[in-house]
Design an enzyme around this catalytic site. Structure first.
Site, PDB file in Angstrom:
ATOM      1  N   ASP A 104       0.839  -1.197   0.000  1.00 35.57           N
ATOM      2  CA  ASP A 104       0.000   0.000   0.000  1.00 35.57           C
ATOM      3  C   ASP A 104       0.878   1.252   0.000  1.00 35.57           C
ATOM      4  OD1 ASP A 104      -1.882   2.095   0.691  1.00 35.57           O
ATOM      5  OD2 ASP A 104      -3.224   0.513   1.366  1.00 35.57           O
ATOM      6  N   SER A 126      -7.243   4.245  -1.721  1.00 40.34           N
ATOM      7  CA  SER A 126      -6.982   2.810  -1.624  1.00 40.34           C
ATOM      8  C   SER A 126      -8.217   1.949  -1.833  1.00 40.34           C
ATOM      9  CB  SER A 126      -6.361   2.478  -0.258  1.00 40.34           C
ATOM     10  OG  SER A 126      -5.104   3.089  -0.124  1.00 40.34           O
ATOM     11  N   THR A 138      -8.071  -1.842   1.539  1.00 38.32           N
ATOM     12  CA  THR A 138      -7.542  -2.905   0.677  1.00 38.32           C
ATOM     13  C   THR A 138      -8.188  -4.255   0.948  1.00 38.32           C
ATOM     14  OG1 THR A 138      -5.430  -1.766   0.367  1.00 38.32           O
ATOM     15  CG2 THR A 138      -5.455  -4.148  -0.014  1.00 38.32           C
ATOM     16  N   PHE A 180      -5.030  -9.335  15.570  1.00 37.43           N
ATOM     17  CA  PHE A 180      -3.911  -9.261  16.496  1.00 37.43           C
ATOM     18  C   PHE A 180      -3.739  -7.907  17.189  1.00 37.43           C
ATOM     19  CE2 PHE A 180      -2.761 -12.524  13.285  1.00 37.43           C
ATOM     20  CZ  PHE A 180      -2.792 -13.619  14.123  1.00 37.43           C
ATOM     21  N   GLU A 225      -1.124  -7.991   2.222  1.00 40.38           N
ATOM     22  CA  GLU A 225      -0.911  -6.546   2.135  1.00 40.38           C
ATOM     23  C   GLU A 225       0.088  -6.033   3.169  1.00 40.38           C
ATOM     24  OE1 GLU A 225      -3.291  -2.264   2.341  1.00 40.38           O
ATOM     25  OE2 GLU A 225      -3.901  -3.926   3.631  1.00 40.38           O
ATOM     26  N   ASP A 239       2.062   2.797   3.567  1.00 39.93           N
ATOM     27  CA  ASP A 239       1.208   3.954   3.316  1.00 39.93           C
ATOM     28  C   ASP A 239       1.132   4.874   4.535  1.00 39.93           C
ATOM     29  OD1 ASP A 239      -1.078   5.267   1.697  1.00 39.93           O
ATOM     30  OD2 ASP A 239      -2.092   4.720   3.565  1.00 39.93           O
ATOM     31  N   ASP A 287      -1.256  -0.063  -4.774  1.00 37.28           N
ATOM     32  CA  ASP A 287      -2.524   0.570  -5.134  1.00 37.28           C
ATOM     33  C   ASP A 287      -2.305   1.972  -5.679  1.00 37.28           C
ATOM     34  OD1 ASP A 287      -1.591   1.328  -2.646  1.00 37.28           O
ATOM     35  OD2 ASP A 287      -3.506   1.079  -1.614  1.00 37.28           O
ATOM     36  N   HIS A 288      -1.318   2.657  -5.142  1.00 34.18           N
ATOM     37  CA  HIS A 288      -1.024   4.032  -5.546  1.00 34.18           C
ATOM     38  C   HIS A 288       0.367   4.404  -5.050  1.00 34.18           C
ATOM     39  CE1 HIS A 288      -1.563   5.083  -1.346  1.00 34.18           C
ATOM     40  NE2 HIS A 288      -2.720   4.436  -1.366  1.00 34.18           N
ATOM     41  N   HIS A 312      -1.485  10.997  -1.417  1.00 33.54           N
ATOM     42  CA  HIS A 312      -1.058  10.018  -2.415  1.00 33.54           C
ATOM     43  C   HIS A 312      -0.476  10.736  -3.632  1.00 33.54           C
ATOM     44  CE1 HIS A 312      -4.335   7.073  -0.787  1.00 33.54           C
ATOM     45  NE2 HIS A 312      -3.337   7.244   0.059  1.00 33.54           N
TER      46      HIS A 312
END
Length: 544
Positions: A62, A112, A175, A284, A329, A334, A379-380, A458
């Site tokens: 990400d 995203s 995501t 978690f 992921e 990100d 994604d970006h 982004h």
């Protein structure tokens, strides 16, 4: 003699391609000629793999733009005591490379959720929406009715595959959510009466957490964070009693809907018998998982991305099923960028790349590497830059070396190698007191930003797509992001491509039972041939 030549060749290749601790060897022109020849030979020996992919693993970094890959490569190499610039990451060793356009249908710079809808569901959508097509408007529940789209996770399940999702973010984040949910608003992660409440429920929408646990059939393996959205605000968190769930509908989703096993720490994960068919959910953390840099110091009782990846692949392989799909992921690359904390972002990249290496190693050991399509993409991007004219091996987190080209002629102070186009550290202080006190290696350090924003944005440039395995040659050139889902499905004969040319025999071979000969039937010609070969081999052995 042959073995020694191979060892020498491999040693030369390693010296030439990566892993250098100085650049003395690079002064010779023969070095660069040798490197070029090795590169050409490697390309000439490459052959397209047109097997049907038994397994598909999509690794999603990400926010992992091209500048992040470059800086992450240097960071990983330098952590190993090397110069860094010539280092080769796991993803960069994949056989095929392309670029994906990331725009949303209504935005030049994407988010995203809509990008995940593209590479998971195969359609481009509007900014902030997930699992729905372009007709759905953001935050408008009634307008999204009838716009749901299926994902590659659905297609894999329909083909009888096991499916799993692993993320370092909340499992309800953009995501992972696009793989299983349909929502006109990415922020409808739980029922909180603020972003999502009675109005949306009456209009026929459900929050993302609710969609996950009530999904039928369930996802076989779900690992991530975000327990808060699954429990009522009257119930204390299982790990942090001072915290409580965030749901205002008084529902405990895990207790009410989840018909599998639930765990929340690494010790519980390690005790699970690999290959058990019971659906498994591991949440978690109360919120996102720790940044890897902090996890190593504070929370080793929580699994890393590499550890979750290893568990998931071995778990599925022990089920002895006919293949699987995994979405893995590295979501907090990100988050590090949004905060302009480059150390966090790059160390998350390193762990993400380690997880890719972990997967390759396991599949190679099981002799399944050539039957598994591995795709790595983002994604970006981010408005993240690496600049100055720093010397080879300069700390990627630091300043350009103190040469005239790396000292500002405006204020006579050194220039950061890493900077952001916008973000919270604006204007970055530039005085003697500041430069004498900062530690650019610290996780708390904010890189300088050109324009003031509370959170960095982004970027809009294309992102890399690395691929290896069956039909990985489809992932070359510049492509629209939504084609990634289709290419993965094509390689595996899933979804709309289950009956494509070449898939029929595969489908029949995995569903048709073997027909045994009748008790009194005569042996076939192939049986006689087999006996003749055995007799011939025995005679040869006797003669020897």
């Amino acid at each position: 003699m042959l073995a020694s030549n191979v060892i020498i060749l491999l040693a030369i290749k390693n010296i030439v391609t990566c892993g250098r601790i100085d650049w003395e060897v690079e002064k010779s022109s023969s070095f660069w000629y040798e490197q070029a020849q090795l590169s050409i030979e490697e390309a000439l020996n490459r052959r397209d793999n047109t097997r049907i992919a038994k397994n598909v693993i999509l690794f999603l970094g990400d926010g992992m733009g091209l500048s992040t890959v470059t800086a992450g490569r240097i960071r990983k190499g330098q952590r190993k005591g090397q110069l860094g610039e010539d280092f080769l990451t796991e993803m960069e060793q994949f056989t095929n490379l392309g670029l994906a356009k990331t725009y949303n249908i209504d935005r030049q710079i994407p988010d995203s959720a809509a990008t995940a809808t593209a590479y998971l569901c195969g359609v481009k959508a509007q900014f902030g929406t997930l699992g729905v097509d372009g007709r759905a408007k953001r935050s408008n529940c009634s307008h999204s009715v009838g716009t749901n789209v299926t994902s590659i996770l659905d297609w894999a399940q329909q083909a009888g595959k096991k499916v799993g999702i692993i993320t370092t973010t909340r499992i309800t984040h953009a995501t992972p959510a696009a793989a299983y949910a349909h929502s006109a608003e990415r922020d409808w992660e739980g029922y909180d009466s603020k972003k999502f409440g009675i109005r949306e429920t009456r209009e026929g929408c459900r929050d993302i957490a609710h969609q996950l646990v009530s999904r039928s059939p369930p996802i076989d393996l779900v690992f991530g964070g975000g327990r808060r959205y699954f429990y009522p605000n009257t119930m204390a968190d299982v790990e942090n009693p001072k915290l409580s769930g965030s749901r205002t509908d008084n529902r405990s989703l895990i207790d009410e809907f989840w018909h599998g096993r639930f765990i929340w720490n690494k010790n519980q994960m390690d005790k699970i018998v690999l290959g058990t068919s019971t659906p498994l959910m591991g949440l978690f953390e109360y919120n996102h998982l720790y940044f890897e840099t902090d996890r190593i110091v504070n929370r080793t009782d929580k699994p890393s991305l590499s550890q979750m990846t290893k568990f998931a692949i071995e778990h599925f392989l022990n089920m002895k099923q006919n293949g699987f799909f995994l979405l893995i992921e590295g979501g907090r690359i990100d988050h590090g960028h949004h905060d302009t904390k480059a150390r966090y972002a790059l160390d998350e990249f390193v762990e993400f790349d380690d997880a890719i290496g972990q997967a390759v190693e396991i599949l190679k050991e099981k002799d399944l590497l050539n039957d598994t399509l591995l795709v790595v993409t983002a994604d970006h991007s981010h408005v993240f830059t690496i600049g100055t004219y720093s010397t080879r091996g300069s700390n990627i987190l630091g300043f350009g070396s103190l040469e005239s080209l790396n000292v500002s002629e405006i204020d006579a102070f050194p220039v950061n190698i890493i900077a952001y186009g916008n973000g919270p550290n604006f204007p970055s202080p530039r005085n003697e007191s500041y430069f004498s006190s900062i530690d650019t290696n610290a996780t708390s350090y904010l890189s300088p930003a050109a324009m003031p924003l509370s959170s960095e944005t982004h970027g809009g440039e294309d992102v890399p797509v690395y691929a290896r395995g069956p039909w990985s040659h489809l992932f070359i050139g510049t492509m629209e992001q939504h084609t990634i889902a289709h290419k993965m499905a094509y390689a595996a004969c899933w979804g709309a491509y289950k009956n494509r040319n070449g898939c029929q025999s595969f489908t029949e071979s995995t569903t048709t039972k073997m027909t045994l000969p009748k008790p009194n039937a005569s042996p076939s010609i192939s049986t006689f041939n087999f006996i003749r070969i055995i007799i011939l081999l025995l005679l040869i052995l006797l003669f020897v």
